[in-house]
Design a protein around this motif. Structure first.
Motif, PDB file in Angstrom:
ATOM      1  N   PRO A   4      75.430  29.392  28.157  1.00 11.19           N
ATOM      2  CA  PRO A   4      75.912  29.904  26.872  1.00 11.19           C
ATOM      3  C   PRO A   4      75.795  31.424  26.797  1.00 11.19           C
ATOM      4  N   PRO A   5      76.660  32.044  25.982  1.00  7.87           N
ATOM      5  CA  PRO A   5      76.549  33.483  25.776  1.00  7.87           C
ATOM      6  C   PRO A   5      75.426  33.785  24.772  1.00  7.87           C
ATOM      7  N   LEU A   6      75.169  35.053  24.546  1.00  8.45           N
ATOM      8  CA  LEU A   6      74.207  35.458  23.520  1.00  8.45           C
ATOM      9  C   LEU A   6      74.687  34.982  22.149  1.00  8.45           C
ATOM     10  N   ASN A   7      73.788  34.908  21.182  1.00  8.83           N
ATOM     11  CA  ASN A   7      74.113  34.350  19.859  1.00  8.83           C
ATOM     12  C   ASN A   7      75.308  34.991  19.189  1.00  8.83           C
ATOM     13  N   THR A   8      75.516  36.265  19.320  1.00  6.19           N
ATOM     14  CA  THR A   8      76.604  36.954  18.626  1.00  6.19           C
ATOM     15  C   THR A   8      77.857  37.101  19.481  1.00  6.19           C
ATOM     16  N   TRP A   9      77.854  36.531  20.663  1.00  6.71           N
ATOM     17  CA  TRP A   9      78.979  36.680  21.596  1.00  6.71           C
ATOM     18  C   TRP A   9      79.833  35.414  21.627  1.00  6.71           C
ATOM     19  N   ILE A  10      81.044  35.572  22.144  1.00 10.62           N
ATOM     20  CA  ILE A  10      81.942  34.454  22.428  1.00 10.62           C
ATOM     21  C   ILE A  10      82.281  34.521  23.907  1.00 10.62           C
ATOM     22  N   LYS A  11      82.235  33.383  24.561  1.00  8.59           N
ATOM     23  CA  LYS A  11      82.503  33.321  25.996  1.00  8.59           C
ATOM     24  C   LYS A  11      83.841  32.638  26.243  1.00  8.59           C
ATOM     25  N   CYS A  12      84.594  33.162  27.198  1.00  9.44           N
ATOM     26  CA  CYS A  12      85.853  32.550  27.589  1.00  9.44           C
ATOM     27  C   CYS A  12      85.795  32.191  29.069  1.00  9.44           C
ATOM     28  N   ASN A  13      85.977  30.916  29.370  1.00  8.90           N
ATOM     29  CA  ASN A  13      86.086  30.460  30.750  1.00  8.90           C
ATOM     30  C   ASN A  13      87.558  30.198  31.038  1.00  8.90           C
ATOM     31  N   ILE A  14      88.056  30.732  32.154  1.00  7.06           N
ATOM     32  CA  ILE A  14      89.474  30.628  32.491  1.00  7.06           C
ATOM     33  C   ILE A  14      89.637  30.088  33.904  1.00  7.06           C
ATOM     34  N   ASP A  15      90.849  29.597  34.183  1.00  8.86           N
ATOM     35  CA  ASP A  15      91.189  29.180  35.539  1.00  8.86           C
ATOM     36  C   ASP A  15      92.698  29.176  35.680  1.00  8.86           C
ATOM     37  N   GLY A  16      93.145  29.407  36.872  1.00  7.19           N
ATOM     38  CA  GLY A  16      94.547  29.318  37.221  1.00  7.19           C
ATOM     39  C   GLY A  16      94.665  28.594  38.549  1.00  7.19           C
ATOM     40  N   ALA A  17      95.760  27.880  38.740  1.00  7.08           N
ATOM     41  CA  ALA A  17      95.934  27.121  39.983  1.00  7.08           C
ATOM     42  C   ALA A  17      97.415  26.945  40.274  1.00  7.08           C
ATOM     43  N   GLY A  23     103.583  27.829  44.551  1.00  4.12           N
ATOM     44  CA  GLY A  23     104.063  26.527  44.116  1.00  4.12           C
ATOM     45  C   GLY A  23     104.059  26.447  42.602  1.00  4.12           C
ATOM     46  N   ILE A  24     104.203  25.233  42.082  1.00  2.00           N
ATOM     47  CA  ILE A  24     104.157  25.042  40.639  1.00  2.00           C
ATOM     48  C   ILE A  24     102.760  25.415  40.161  1.00  2.00           C
ATOM     49  N   ALA A  25     102.677  26.297  39.149  1.00  2.00           N
ATOM     50  CA  ALA A  25     101.392  26.860  38.748  1.00  2.00           C
ATOM     51  C   ALA A  25     101.178  26.775  37.243  1.00  2.00           C
ATOM     52  N   GLY A  26      99.918  26.924  36.868  1.00  3.20           N
ATOM     53  CA  GLY A  26      99.551  26.956  35.465  1.00  3.20           C
ATOM     54  C   GLY A  26      98.198  27.613  35.306  1.00  3.20           C
ATOM     55  N   CYS A  27      97.852  27.913  34.058  1.00  5.27           N
ATOM     56  CA  CYS A  27      96.553  28.513  33.790  1.00  5.27           C
ATOM     57  C   CYS A  27      96.063  28.052  32.426  1.00  5.27           C
ATOM     58  N   GLY A  28      94.783  28.241  32.181  1.00  3.16           N
ATOM     59  CA  GLY A  28      94.216  27.868  30.902  1.00  3.16           C
ATOM     60  C   GLY A  28      92.853  28.473  30.714  1.00  3.16           C
ATOM     61  N   GLY A  29      92.338  28.312  29.514  1.00  2.00           N
ATOM     62  CA  GLY A  29      91.015  28.836  29.211  1.00  2.00           C
ATOM     63  C   GLY A  29      90.479  28.246  27.926  1.00  2.00           C
ATOM     64  N   ILE A  30      89.184  28.438  27.714  1.00  2.52           N
ATOM     65  CA  ILE A  30      88.521  27.955  26.510  1.00  2.52           C
ATOM     66  C   ILE A  30      87.525  29.008  26.034  1.00  2.52           C
ATOM     67  N   PHE A  31      87.553  29.274  24.734  1.00  2.00           N
ATOM     68  CA  PHE A  31      86.620  30.200  24.092  1.00  2.00           C
ATOM     69  C   PHE A  31      85.561  29.364  23.391  1.00  2.00           C
ATOM     70  N   ARG A  32      84.273  29.670  23.654  1.00  2.00           N
ATOM     71  CA  ARG A  32      83.174  28.927  23.033  1.00  2.00           C
ATOM     72  C   ARG A  32      82.085  29.886  22.570  1.00  2.00           C
ATOM     73  N   ASN A  33      81.343  29.454  21.543  1.00  2.00           N
ATOM     74  CA  ASN A  33      80.228  30.259  21.057  1.00  2.00           C
ATOM     75  C   ASN A  33      78.930  29.831  21.734  1.00  2.00           C
ATOM     76  N   HIS A  34      77.802  30.369  21.261  1.00  2.00           N
ATOM     77  CA  HIS A  34      76.507  30.091  21.885  1.00  2.00           C
ATOM     78  C   HIS A  34      76.081  28.628  21.754  1.00  2.00           C
ATOM     79  N   ALA A  35      76.644  27.910  20.772  1.00  2.74           N
ATOM     80  CA  ALA A  35      76.314  26.493  20.591  1.00  2.74           C
ATOM     81  C   ALA A  35      77.290  25.577  21.333  1.00  2.74           C
ATOM     82  N   ALA A  36      78.155  26.170  22.138  1.00  5.57           N
ATOM     83  CA  ALA A  36      79.164  25.456  22.930  1.00  5.57           C
ATOM     84  C   ALA A  36      80.267  24.851  22.065  1.00  5.57           C
TER      85      ALA A  36
END
Length: 70
Positions: A4-17, A23-36
């Protein structure tokens, strides 16, 4: 393992493939706070691209979303 990030931060996990490189490609990501808690997520089809382009597209999309959502 997700850390988890620090309490006041937001974390973004990303991936592309791509199925093939290039070839055929795509990407995505999710933004989460310290409580997930999921705050925002995205997924984008990219068409025909390399794995490198897919990874960069995910990073650029995350930066644009973070900027738009302040």
């Amino acid at each position: 393992m997700w850390q988890p990030p620090l309490n006041t931060w937001i974390k973004c996990n990303i991936d592309g493939a791509s199925k093939g490189n290039p070839g055929i490609a795509g990407c995505g990501g999710i933004f989460r706070n310290h409580a997930a808690d999921m705050l925002y997520c995205f997924a984008e089809p990219l068409g025909f691209a390399s794995a490198y382009q897919a990874e960069l597209s995910a990073a650029m999309a995350a930066i644009e979303i973070a900027f738009k959502k302040n």
